[in-house]
Enzyme design. Sequence first.
Site, PDB file in Angstrom:
ATOM      1  N   GLY A 219       0.829  -1.211   0.000  1.00 47.09           N
ATOM      2  CA  GLY A 219       0.000   0.000   0.000  1.00 47.09           C
ATOM      3  C   GLY A 219       0.853   1.246   0.000  1.00 47.09           C
ATOM      4  O   GLY A 219       2.052   1.188  -0.254  1.00 47.09           O
ATOM      5  N   ASN A 220       0.240   2.380   0.268  1.00 41.37           N
ATOM      6  CA  ASN A 220       1.002   3.624   0.325  1.00 41.37           C
ATOM      7  C   ASN A 220       0.449   4.540   1.407  1.00 41.37           C
ATOM      8  O   ASN A 220      -0.529   4.226   2.067  1.00 41.37           O
ATOM      9  CB  ASN A 220       1.027   4.309  -1.053  1.00 41.37           C
ATOM     10  CG  ASN A 220      -0.369   4.642  -1.540  1.00 41.37           C
ATOM     11  OD1 ASN A 220      -1.082   5.411  -0.910  1.00 41.37           O
ATOM     12  ND2 ASN A 220      -0.758   4.043  -2.657  1.00 41.37           N
TER      13      ASN A 220
END
Length: 419
Positions: A219-220
């Site tokens: 993810g980020n």
Amino acid sequence: MRIVLGVTGGIAAYKSALLLRLMTEAGHTVDVVPTPAALGFVGKATWEALSGRPVRTDTFEAVETVNHVRLGREAELVVVAPATADAMARAAAGLAPDLLGNVLLTATCPVLVVPAMHTEMWQNPATVANVATLRSRGITVLDPDSGRLTGLDSGPGRFPEPERIWAEAQRLMRPAPGAAPGPGSQPGPGTATGPLAGRTVVVTAGGTREALDPVRYLGNRSSGKQGVALAQAAAAAGATVRFIGGAMSVEPPSGAAVTRVESTQELHDAVMAQCADADALIMAAAVADFRPTEYVESKIKKAEDGSSPVIHLERTPDILAGTVRARAEGVPMPGVIVGFGAETGDADTSVLEHGAAKLARKGCEMLVVNQVGRDLGFGQDINEVTMLFADGRDPVQAAGSKADVAAAVVDQLVGLLAD
Ligand code: CTP
């Protein structure tokens, strides 16, 4: 104002407790009228405690007050949330087996129905016909959100966030200029005012997550704050806003149709589906550029020999560039497509040089470039951006809160749409 909140027998009934809270905190008198099935999900005590008023379900309770016609007649707004497929079928047929049915038969005020159900039920031809019947009678039936449903399934049918329902209810409480009160009088999207009135804007926000196994993902750091602010700024400018949100640390915006997604592929599919009849797309989502080539069905375990697993990655579809390409091929797509460029700059190339190259690569009308790093951009409440344009007009800078930046981006969007 006197509001009747009808609650029918769906699991989303618990979310209506929050909706009730929004209504009472705004100073309204709310009579909650659950159906007998709704009491199987949330009991009378909850509704009585939160509304501060007696709660009745049955036509034969409090008969001396002629409750079954009084509530409907006195109501200035009726909201049925959640509305099951079954409840809408009864309303469409004019049946009144319980107090809520009687309220709906006697109410002359605006009525808002908020469906929540599994996708198959929402798309069933019987439900589709019942929704059309209710709408033809001037009742406002909200389209449900898309996203995770009660079980493992996801799709259209999800109960919208209480804030969105409340925004819609408040819209109905303001009569359209010159309109008589009652079903059919509610202002539609066409009555919005502002430079984007009559325009539909799709806004994506938040980060995508690419699953590795049932418990892990890539993810980020995106918080979704800037995208939510953009959706709110577009709605404030009068646009009909469709908000597609990935993983976020903030609530989705009120006053927008919300679709929740997880992976890049889900975001891609939602964007393609929702852009066909939209005027503008703002791609503020932080989209994964790579995803694991393989999803492992069961949790990846540590190997006995101490070795580490190798994760192979592949490129994800570029959604922004894909919409531009599809438009060039004649697929209906928005006339104005706005991208975001999160850049860090490096030894040879500045943030803006990277931005200009990205604008050309993506082919969109405008690119909003911002500098990111561990402490810049992502998750912060302030932002500083430069807007670059494909038609060669001078770059425009904006800085301040994410709401200030959103307003500046929407200003430019207004100009681009006018051109
Ligand atoms: N974007 C997209 N689909 C992707 C990746 C990015 O639509 N698979 C969109 C983002 O929403 C954003 C813009 O493209 O509006 C730029 O995203 P960014 O990650 O900064 O650009 P990349 O194309 O990934 O370029 P880079 O090589 O700099 O990572």
